[in-house]
Write an enzyme that holds these catalytic residues in place. Structure first.
Site, mmCIF file in Angstrom:
data_model
loop_
_atom_site.group_PDB
_atom_site.id
_atom_site.type_symbol
_atom_site.label_atom_id
_atom_site.label_comp_id
_atom_site.label_asym_id
_atom_site.label_seq_id
_atom_site.Cartn_x
_atom_site.Cartn_y
_atom_site.Cartn_z
ATOM 1 N NE ARG A 265 -1.104 3.809 -6.238
ATOM 2 C CZ ARG A 265 -1.022 2.663 -5.555
ATOM 3 N NH1 ARG A 265 -1.817 1.664 -5.868
ATOM 4 N NH2 ARG A 265 -0.169 2.514 -4.576
ATOM 5 C CD GLU B 103 5.746 -7.331 7.502
ATOM 6 O OE1 GLU B 103 5.310 -7.590 8.635
ATOM 7 O OE2 GLU B 103 5.442 -6.321 6.865
#
Length: 186
Positions: free
Chosen positions: A59, A96
């Site tokens: 994007r 993460e």
């Protein structure tokens, strides 16, 4: 002046329960809103002598090309592995749960070029921090980072110090209880 916040659709519990997805597709479909968003993202950098506008897929590409045109700069894509066909600089970074990698052509950014980084969203800042590290390896001068949306409570701007950050729309903890990047990336 176009109120861009009216073009951001909120979708609760997507992609999983407890997440409020900030959908930019209504804004992208409106030519006036899209032009206003690109102009607002570029505005602080007009006159900054930007050589290159760079963005990570996907994007970020939507906004980077029009900003490059507005700023009289080139556009350089930063991609995931396997997407660029030439010699590369690479930067692996921790997520993460695992790792990811970004790449740029070795001739995409020359040492000393002034680069503006673009993305649609700043959440935890992991992806944009990796973009900064990759461009530092290219000996680029990072002028700043510009975003359409900033989820302030997730602390991404802190990870981008000392670089100047600009966001058009900012949402903070008062706006909702629990947010994550619309794409699941930071």
């Amino acid at each position: 002046m176009v109120d861009l916040s009216k073009f951001i659709r909120e979708i609760p519990d997507y992609p999983k329960p407890g997440i409020l997805f900030r959908d930019i597709t209504p804004m992208l479909a409106d030519p006036e809103a899209l032009a206003a968003a690109a102009k607002a993202m570029a505005e602080p950098y007009v006159g900054e002598k930007i050589d290159i506008v760079a963005a990570a897929e996907a994007r970020g590409f939507i906004f980077a090309a029009p900003l490059a045109i507005q700023l009289g700069a080139g556009f350089v894509p930063i991609r995931k592995p396997g997407k660029l066909p030439f010699d590369l600089h690479s930067f692996a970074y921790e997520l993460e749960y695992g790792t990811d990698e970004l790449q740029i052509h070795v001739d995409g950014v020359k040492p000393g070029q002034r680069v503006l980084l673009i993305d649609d969203l700043l959440a935890t800042g992991g992806t944009m921090e990796a973009c900064c590290r990759l461009l530092e390896r290219c000996d680029a001068e990072i002028v700043g980072c510009s975003f359409l949306i900033h989820l302030a409570q997730l602390g991404g701007e802190d990870r981008l110090n000392p670089y100047k950050c600009h966001s058009v729309l900012t949402y903070d903890q008062d706006d909702l209880e629990n947010e994550l990047s619309p794409s699941g990336r930071s």
